[in-house]
Write an enzyme that holds these catalytic residues in place. Sequence first.
Site, short mmCIF file in Angstrom:
data_model
loop_
_atom_site.label_atom_id
_atom_site.label_comp_id
_atom_site.label_asym_id
_atom_site.label_seq_id
_atom_site.Cartn_x
_atom_site.Cartn_y
_atom_site.Cartn_z
CB VAL A 103 -41.78 50.50 0.23
CG1 VAL A 103 -40.52 50.24 1.06
CG2 VAL A 103 -41.54 51.64 -0.75
CD GLU A 104 -43.47 48.25 5.12
OE1 GLU A 104 -43.05 47.09 5.28
OE2 GLU A 104 -43.12 49.20 5.84
CB SER A 105 -46.61 43.84 0.83
OG SER A 105 -47.58 44.71 0.25
#
Length: 368
Positions: A103-105
């Site tokens: 989700v983040e990167s």
Amino acid sequence: MDPVPPVDAAAPGFLPAPAEDAATGDAAMPEGMRNGREIFQAFREGLAEPGCDAGTTRYQAHFRHAPSRLADPDSDVLPLFGYVVEALREAHLPTEYALIPFVESGYAPGARNAAGPAGLWQFITQTARDQGVPVHKGYDGRLSPAESTRAAVEYLRKLNGMLGGNWRLTAMAYNAGESRVLQALRRTGAGALEAKPSSLQGLSPITYAYVDKLHALGCVLKQAGEQDEWLARLDRPVLALEARPLEGAGNLHAWAMGNGQDADLLRRLNPALAHRWTSPPLALVPAIAAPPPVALDAIRATAPANEPAAAATATAATGNARVHTVRSGESAWAIARRYGVAVRKLLELNNLGPNSVLRPGMKLRIED
């Protein structure tokens, strides 16, 4: 932490399928490899909430490409995912947290957000420093998946304990900060273990959505795991990674050459190590034993500047052996990794020593 668009990781983290062991019928993994299907199984077994609820459909389309990225043999995503899953299992934490870097990167170690967060886990500078990740001129430990994963797992362990093992509240705290979630929890008067994200008031819509996205992504992977074709794509050798201090060298290339590792692979996995260092940094490297001291410069393929690149890789069967034709730019390490043999064995099989030089057009036996 806001998600950033996935960054392509155009690098192979795989080998061709290994031969089966004659005695057991099981596929014998080459050194430094693990089975991709076993990585996924470890993820599934570590989920705190393996089921899917009705609220996940909203974000499932957003993550529809995640299974193909995990199964892509030309991507580093599955080796990195396997490393994170293993770290979480060792810390006795839910493997839902292994979805956070998705989700983040997009599981890109070098990802940067214009707003400031960076790396696999998208730490902001202050949070990274609070978790013991060095960030200073010339070195940003957030771009080290070894440093950032160590810090993220410790941070998640702290939050998970603080919030009664409730993985959803822990994920919210990771996104919004522990103080905001604890204040919202106190306002409800409920205990952390039984509290639901929807019962916490006053948080950003992004934080509520964050948990739904993680759960939706988990469901997308669960559904993919019910497809034999997708599981078959995971059933292959995948790089096993480990965190290791890079001692005895002052830069990544020198350490790789002295330890039988692929410098280009290490650069991809460790974007934090673009410069020289004065103290050994922690890096993510393939879990293989270093060969006897050799100068890898002496065994890598070296061709004159005018050497044509037409000597393409070729593999031919000769009896029970395979023969590999060296091409320009190939190293003994890369060839050994491709066929799942140790560098030492490759050299011995071809009567080569640690100071031998590989040249384009050379024929190397791969196995007896």
